[in-house]
Scaffold this active site. Structure first.
Site, mmCIF file in Angstrom:
data_model
loop_
_atom_site.group_PDB
_atom_site.id
_atom_site.type_symbol
_atom_site.label_atom_id
_atom_site.label_comp_id
_atom_site.label_asym_id
_atom_site.label_seq_id
_atom_site.Cartn_x
_atom_site.Cartn_y
_atom_site.Cartn_z
ATOM 1 N N ASP A 107 12.447 -5.683 -19.386
ATOM 2 C CA ASP A 107 11.538 -6.659 -18.788
ATOM 3 C C ASP A 107 10.295 -6.905 -19.628
ATOM 4 O O ASP A 107 9.895 -6.089 -20.464
ATOM 5 C CB ASP A 107 11.142 -6.237 -17.371
ATOM 6 C CG ASP A 107 10.603 -4.809 -17.300
ATOM 7 O OD1 ASP A 107 10.983 -3.979 -18.153
ATOM 8 O OD2 ASP A 107 9.807 -4.521 -16.388
ATOM 9 N N GLU A 173 10.958 -2.036 -15.500
ATOM 10 C CA GLU A 173 10.173 -0.845 -15.826
ATOM 11 C C GLU A 173 8.690 -1.102 -15.562
ATOM 12 O O GLU A 173 7.964 -0.215 -15.114
ATOM 13 C CB GLU A 173 10.384 -0.461 -17.299
ATOM 14 C CG GLU A 173 9.757 0.881 -17.684
ATOM 15 C CD GLU A 173 8.283 0.830 -18.018
ATOM 16 O OE1 GLU A 173 7.571 1.814 -17.729
ATOM 17 O OE2 GLU A 173 7.815 -0.191 -18.561
ATOM 18 N N ARG A 216 6.588 14.865 -28.533
ATOM 19 C CA ARG A 216 6.116 16.237 -28.396
ATOM 20 C C ARG A 216 6.984 16.937 -27.354
ATOM 21 O O ARG A 216 7.511 16.286 -26.448
ATOM 22 C CB ARG A 216 4.644 16.296 -27.976
ATOM 23 C CG ARG A 216 4.367 15.689 -26.630
ATOM 24 C CD ARG A 216 2.891 15.783 -26.234
ATOM 25 N NE ARG A 216 2.516 17.115 -25.803
ATOM 26 C CZ ARG A 216 1.472 17.787 -26.290
ATOM 27 N NH1 ARG A 216 0.705 17.242 -27.221
ATOM 28 N NH2 ARG A 216 1.185 18.993 -25.854
ATOM 29 N N HIS A 405 0.722 -4.122 -24.257
ATOM 30 C CA HIS A 405 0.215 -4.929 -23.135
ATOM 31 C C HIS A 405 -0.863 -5.922 -23.555
ATOM 32 O O HIS A 405 -1.370 -6.666 -22.715
ATOM 33 C CB HIS A 405 -0.286 -4.054 -21.978
ATOM 34 C CG HIS A 405 0.802 -3.343 -21.242
ATOM 35 N ND1 HIS A 405 0.792 -3.167 -19.873
ATOM 36 C CD2 HIS A 405 1.953 -2.772 -21.663
ATOM 37 C CE1 HIS A 405 1.877 -2.511 -19.503
ATOM 38 N NE2 HIS A 405 2.599 -2.258 -20.582
#
Length: 435
Positions: A107, A173, A216, A405
């Site tokens: 998405d 998501e 990590r 974003h």
């Protein structure tokens, strides 16, 4: 930040790497590289096509159709409309073995693109009742193209694979129109069953060094929860505040008091935490003291016990402040998204694989990241490893790059082969090593 843990991981698994080389992994790496090179042009084409035609969460019709058609053409068993517009492709290897899942999200975001590209998005849509531009500002177009390329690489090697690969293309998501996220919806629709998944790998692009792999062991991305605090006072004229209970004042006192939760009440020497008041809504006129105020919070944590402790402290703080002023308060927390916790043993096991995919110096042990990802729901069903792929142009400073974003977010396609290679090698190495 020290790199010692990464060096220890590499040293610990030197013998394991030698054993895998004896199984012919070196030859398989060469075969994967040959196939990655052959599919790279397609990956770039898919990425540009998806980037130019982004779809909001829950609306991934075109993207899912593109994915399903590609997987079927590769000879995979394909399920569509899994948890919404999700797609699951099943590749059965030539020998029995474990089941590994590879995930990409599909998405886009309600963001109007400001990057001048030949394949720039000009799509418009409606989001929460408002007209918006639509852009793959988080890079999911790259995730889809990388996993489509990985499917082609592994489908061409299926006779060599001891086990099964599930390709999971996830909707929603970023935002769930139904209130249940895309990962949860896919799991409810059986995405990890028949056959059951033994391990899951996922990838996300970041504005980091070109082609680098970032991850990590243990907690990596934060849990994200929203809270809503509704304060009930008593409305009165602004000229006679003594006749009412000022919900605005109480709300302001709650905002101030909440600043002590993380700074004074939580042991952040263990792991960090964040409590943000992002919205304060109250009143309509300057001379009317309203009877209610609403605060909306964002909470980021890395430890489940700490999260519950912070919830309790937020509730206690709001109730105590409100009671002192004669107001009442209700506090609610949404289920949110759990922390993305890389399975420590699986991460150690696959660290040499990532080094072979990106080079020993190309794998970076990350600090904690306070962004969140619903990939964490998949990790609750099977041991998982989530990795980042750096997509900054070569030689550019990541500190100056637009973040995910942003309307200026940019991904250098030259890094995509590293993503295809890493996902392919993770699947192959896991299957070769067994459960």
């Amino acid at each position: 930040m020290t790199r010692r843990p990464a060096l220890l991981l590499a040293a610990t698994f030197a013998l394991a790497s030698t054993a895998r080389a004896q199984k012919g992994v070196g030859a398989l790496d060469a075969e994967i590289q040959r196939r990655v090179e052959a599919v790279t042009a397609k990956v770039v084409t898919w990425r540009r096509d998806i980037h130019e035609h982004p779809e909001l969460s829950g609306e991934e019709v075109r993207t899912s159709r593109l994915v399903a058609e590609h997987l079927r053409a590769l000879g995979l068993d394909v399920r569509t409309e899994v948890g919404g517009h999700g797609v699951v492709g099943l590749l059965r290897g030539g020998k029995p073995g474990p089941v590994v899942a590879l995930r990409a999200d599909m998405d886009a975001l309600p963001v109007e693109e400001q990057v001048d590209l030949p394949f720039k998005s000009r799509v418009k849509a409606t989001f929460l009742g408002a007209p918006v531009g639509v852009m793959h500002a988080c890079g999911h177009d790259n995730h889809v193209a990388i996993l489509m390329g990985t499917a082609e690489v592994l489908a061409g090697m299926k006779a060599m694979l001891p086990g099964t690969v599930k390709f999971v293309f996830q909707p929603a998501e970023e935002y769930s129109p139904t209130g249940v996220g895309g990962a949860e919806s896919m799991l409810r629709d059986g995405a990890f069953e028949n056959p059951r998944v033994d391990a899951v790998f996922g990838l996300h692009v970041f504005p980091a060094s070109h082609g680098a792999i970032i991850t990590r062991p243990g907690p990596w991305l934060a849990a994200a929860n929203d809270a809503t605090i509704i304060i009930k006072g008593k409305q009165t004229h602004g000229a006679q505040p003594w006749n009412g209970v000022d919900a605005v004042l109480v709300g302001a006192q709650v905002v101030t008091a909440l600043q002590a939760v993380v700074s004074r009440q939580v042991d952040i020497t263990r792991v960090p935490a964040i409590v943000t008041v992002g919205a304060f809504q109250a009143g309509v006129r300057s001379n009317i003291i309203p009877d209610s105020a609403v605060l909306r919070l964002s909470i980021r944590t890395f430890d489940a016990a700490m999260k519950e402790d912070i919830f309790a402290r937020i509730r206690r703080t709001a109730e105590g402040v409100a009671a002192a002023s004669g107001a009442t308060v209700s506090v609610t927390f949404d289920p949110g998204v759990p922390a993305t916790v890389n399975h420590p043993a699986l991460t150690r096991r696959m660290w040499p694989t990532l080094q072979r995919a990106a080079g020993a110096s190309g794998v970076i042990e990350s600090e904690l990241v306070t962004a969140s990802e619903d990939f964490s729901f998949f990790m609750e069903k099977a041991p998982g490893l989530f990795i980042g792929l750096g997509v900054n142009p070569r030689g550019s400073d990541p500190r100056r790059a637009a973040p995910n974003h942003s309307p200026f977010f940019f991904a250098d396609e030259g890094a995509l082969p590293n993503g295809v290679r890493a996902m392919s090698m993770l699947a192959v190495d896991y299957l070769l090593g067994g459960k």
